[in-house]
Design a protein around this motif. Structure first.
Motif, PDB file in Angstrom:
ATOM      1  N   SER A  80      -4.900  -5.643 -14.467  1.00 43.01           N
ATOM      2  CA  SER A  80      -5.504  -4.739 -13.489  1.00 43.01           C
ATOM      3  C   SER A  80      -4.480  -4.496 -12.382  1.00 43.01           C
ATOM      4  O   SER A  80      -3.482  -5.204 -12.285  1.00 43.01           O
ATOM      5  N   ASN A  81      -4.730  -3.503 -11.558  1.00 47.69           N
ATOM      6  CA  ASN A  81      -3.807  -3.218 -10.461  1.00 47.69           C
ATOM      7  C   ASN A  81      -3.615  -4.433  -9.569  1.00 47.69           C
ATOM      8  O   ASN A  81      -2.509  -4.739  -9.133  1.00 47.69           O
ATOM      9  N   TRP A  82      -4.702  -5.117  -9.276  1.00 49.16           N
ATOM     10  CA  TRP A  82      -4.624  -6.289  -8.418  1.00 49.16           C
ATOM     11  C   TRP A  82      -3.756  -7.373  -9.061  1.00 49.16           C
ATOM     12  O   TRP A  82      -2.935  -8.007  -8.415  1.00 49.16           O
ATOM     13  N   MET A  96      -2.511   8.029  -3.938  1.00 48.53           N
ATOM     14  CA  MET A  96      -3.387   8.581  -2.903  1.00 48.53           C
ATOM     15  C   MET A  96      -2.491   9.270  -1.878  1.00 48.53           C
ATOM     16  O   MET A  96      -2.198   8.695  -0.820  1.00 48.53           O
ATOM     17  N   ASN A 109      -1.204   7.918   1.823  1.00 50.10           N
ATOM     18  CA  ASN A 109       0.193   7.542   1.851  1.00 50.10           C
ATOM     19  C   ASN A 109       0.942   8.233   2.990  1.00 50.10           C
ATOM     20  O   ASN A 109       1.720   7.615   3.711  1.00 50.10           O
ATOM     21  N   LEU A 127       0.828  -1.206   0.000  1.00 52.51           N
ATOM     22  CA  LEU A 127       0.000   0.000   0.000  1.00 52.51           C
ATOM     23  C   LEU A 127       0.865   1.261   0.000  1.00 52.51           C
ATOM     24  O   LEU A 127       0.568   2.227  -0.703  1.00 52.51           O
ATOM     25  N   ILE A 162       2.110   1.573  -3.733  1.00 56.83           N
ATOM     26  CA  ILE A 162       1.165   1.876  -4.812  1.00 56.83           C
ATOM     27  C   ILE A 162       0.400   3.174  -4.595  1.00 56.83           C
ATOM     28  O   ILE A 162      -0.079   3.772  -5.547  1.00 56.83           O
ATOM     29  N   THR A 163       0.299   3.635  -3.336  1.00 53.02           N
ATOM     30  CA  THR A 163      -0.411   4.900  -3.121  1.00 53.02           C
ATOM     31  C   THR A 163       0.515   6.106  -3.257  1.00 53.02           C
ATOM     32  O   THR A 163       0.077   7.237  -3.132  1.00 53.02           O
ATOM     33  N   GLN A 216       0.870  -3.569 -17.714  1.00 55.14           N
ATOM     34  CA  GLN A 216      -0.238  -2.665 -18.070  1.00 55.14           C
ATOM     35  C   GLN A 216      -0.550  -2.764 -19.555  1.00 55.14           C
ATOM     36  O   GLN A 216      -1.712  -2.734 -19.949  1.00 55.14           O
ATOM     37  N   HIS A 256       2.482   6.181  -9.014  1.00 51.15           N
ATOM     38  CA  HIS A 256       2.417   4.718  -9.008  1.00 51.15           C
ATOM     39  C   HIS A 256       1.006   4.251  -9.368  1.00 51.15           C
ATOM     40  O   HIS A 256       0.220   5.030  -9.914  1.00 51.15           O
ATOM     41  N   LEU A 257       0.704   2.983  -9.082  1.00 53.29           N
ATOM     42  CA  LEU A 257      -0.541   2.406  -9.570  1.00 53.29           C
ATOM     43  C   LEU A 257      -1.790   3.152  -9.100  1.00 53.29           C
ATOM     44  O   LEU A 257      -2.735   3.331  -9.860  1.00 53.29           O
ATOM     45  N   LEU A 258      -1.789   3.566  -7.832  1.00 54.00           N
ATOM     46  CA  LEU A 258      -3.008   4.099  -7.238  1.00 54.00           C
ATOM     47  C   LEU A 258      -2.652   5.312  -6.371  1.00 54.00           C
ATOM     48  O   LEU A 258      -2.701   5.218  -5.156  1.00 54.00           O
TER      49      LEU A 258
END
Lengths: 344, 227
Positions: B139-141, B59, B63, B47, B50-51, B134, B55-57
């Motif tokens: 998917s991110n998962w 936030m 973060n 987490l 990726i946050t 990608q 990066h992928l997600l």
């Protein structure tokens, strides 16, 4: 097959914004090998990454096949990407997986039933000539073999398009040729549309049907490879041509040792190179010609050449020589004139 | 051999059953804490990566909060953490003493550590490989499961090994909450009880345990690493 409509890409950072792509309109036909050439920073890498939306355009539309990628919600975009294979300069293989497992990755991602993997992987590895390396790890392979795995992986889900991002730039010339041969073979066998970007003229010359030359985020020339390179309109294109036709420069040492008289650089393109221009010159103008240095190469079916010649005589002889050569379609630069000093 | 032990290590012979029990207590505390630290730390580490920006997600707020909380937990000295958590463990498991209580503080101390190690390991995963996934439509998962964790696994295993060794050390301190184990044995019987032979043997056993854990961890990490 691929249409870019008025596509722009602006990168913003804290120092300001950079226009990586500036109003690009481009249409790539089904089944062709389309090359995009440009120096680094020209925007070619951004352009190819737009074609599967790894990079989203700031404005404009990207259409691949019948799908307007720029309008798709994330889930459908992921689905559409399965039909667009991509090959990378640094291969981007997973070192934690064997060759066979790497090739199976796109199948896993697309949810292809596991029992179908082995047969498809075998088929793909045979296509790229690596059937015996299935259980090897990428670290045990050479650069060329890694790129073959990359290509096999990109083809796993039967894509309609293959995007090659500097696919041969990390390889030596011999390996580059073998990878290009493989791409050409795939293009013919599978009827796949291939888009490749490169800074190597050799790549364009060897396999591309059409080419776009890029500079500062724009396409500055576009057309059939033969057409674009037999009638280059820009300096950049000329420079790329000289990559394969050899150096256009005369050594300073040679230049210093040359005695008085006119020194000309003649650049031949297309028909001019295949005619007996120099012997005609001797006959028609009645001058003596000394060849200092020269090189003629063929690119696809066109001849390209650079010839440095020295012509003794007065200013009148010089003028007539230059006029004659120009009439024959030869591009002439006067490096040293009899009137003292050179044009350059 | 027996004569030697009886002559030079009388307490060790006398307390041998307790020593064996202490070995198992240590192994129990360390392995259960390690399991929970990994279960909490690995997702947190993922987490954290990726946050982060680009990066992928992304936030940024989450973060930063996450990073801040982890830093706080990591800066509290373990012995203080044990004491702070006494009321918490009483609520959670009904008691504030014994190995289970120790496990709570051990996990609280080492899960944030695991999270940071996993973060570093995952950050090392080549961005190009993520991009390749990608381009395949992952998917991110799928990227987390099939790319990030497998590619970072040798480094994650090394991190878990470092954590295990640290836990062996901390578990000795957990004797404060009556958790038992080799550390407590060395302290209460060996040091406070003036039985040097017990102090010597329990320390030796801890050294062997650390060496063993390190060797196993290194071997697994090497086996996984195909770079």
């Amino acid at each position: 097959m691929i249409s870019l409509k008025n596509v722009s890409k602006v990168f913003k950072n804290r120092f300001g914004s950079v226009h990586a792509l500036d109003g690009i309109d481009l249409s790539i036909n089904k089944g062709e090998i389309f090359g995009i050439i440009g120096y680094s920073g020209a925007g070619k890498s951004t352009l190819v990454r737009l074609m599967n939306l790894l990079e989203a355009p700031t404005t404009g539309d990207v259409i691949v096949g019948d799908t307007r990628l720029t309008q798709l919600p994330p889930g459908q975009l992921r689905k559409a990407r399965r039909k667009i294979g991509m090959v990378f300069q640094h291969f981007n293989l997973l070192w934690s997986r064997t060759v066979a497992e790497n090739v199976a990755l796109p199948l896993e991602i697309a949810g292809v039933p596991k029992r179908e993997h082995a047969a498809r992987v075998k088929e793909l590895l045979e296509l790229v000539g690596l059937a015996d390396k299935a259980d090897a790890y990428p670290s045990q392979l050479s650069g060329g073999q890694k790129q073959r795995v990359g290509i096999a992986r990109a083809l796993a889900n039967h894509p309609d398009v293959l995007l090659c991002d500097e696919a041969t730039s990390a390889l030596d010339p011999k390996t580059t040729d073998s990878i290009l041969d493989l791409l050409k073979e795939i293009n013919r066998k599978l009827g796949l549309t291939i888009v490749l970007i490169t800074h190597e003229m050799h790549v364009i010359e060897k396999i591309c049907d059409r080419v776009a030359v890029m500079e500062s985020g724009r396409i500055i020339e576009l057309g059939d490879v033969v057409e674009v390179f037999s009638r280059p309109k820009t300096t950049t294109t000329r420079q790329f041509i000289s990559q394969v036709t050899g150096s256009e420069q005369l050594d300073d040492d040679v230049l210093r040792q040359i005695g008085p008289g006119t020194l000309l650089r003649c650049t031949f393109l297309g028909d001019a190179a295949s005619q007996a221009v120099i012997s005609q010159l001797v006959k028609e103008v009645g001058v003596e010609v000394t060849i200092i240095q020269g090189q003629i190469k063929r690119l696809k079916e066109i001849a390209f050449g650079t010839l440095y010649i020295q012509v003794p005589g007065d200013i009148d002889v010089e003028a007539r020589t230059v006029a004659y050569l120009k009439k024959q379609g030869v591009h002439v630069d006067v490096l040293q004139s009899v009137e003292g000093g050179g044009a350059q | 051999m027996n004569d030697f032990l009886v002559t030079y290590m009388p307490a060790v012979v006398q307390y041998w059953d307790y020593i064996v029990k202490a070995i198992w207590e240590t192994i129990y505390m360390v392995s259960v804490s390690l399991l929970f630290s990994a279960l909490i730390g690995i997702p947190l580490g993922v987490l954290l990566v990726i946050t982060s920006r680009n990066h992928l997600l992304p936030m940024p707020a989450l973060n930063q909060i996450l990073g801040f909380v982890i830093n706080i937990l990591r800066s509290i000295p373990y012995i203080v953490l044990v004491i702070i958590l006494i009321p918490f463990s009483r609520k959670l498991i009904g008691t504030s003493i014994g190995p289970e209580a120790a496990i709570i503080s051990l996990v609280a101390g080492s899960a944030p550590f695991v999270a940071r190690l996993v973060e570093t390991a995952i950050r090392e995963v080549n961005r190009g490989v993520i991009e390749a996934a990608q381009s395949m439509g992952a998917s991110n998962w799928q990227i987390i499961r099939k790319i990030l964790i497998p590619e970072a696994l040798p480094a994650i295993v090394s991190g878990i090994t470092v954590t295990a060794v640290g836990l062996i050390g901390y578990s000795a301190m957990a004797g404060v909450v009556g958790a038992g184990g080799l550390g407590a044995m060395a302290y209460t019987h060996g040091f406070n009880g003036f039985k040097e032979d017990i102090l010597f043997v329990t320390t030796l056993l801890l050294i062997l345990l650390v060496q063993g854990v390190q060797m196993i961890g290194d071997a697994i990490s090497r086996k996984l690493d195909h770079r």
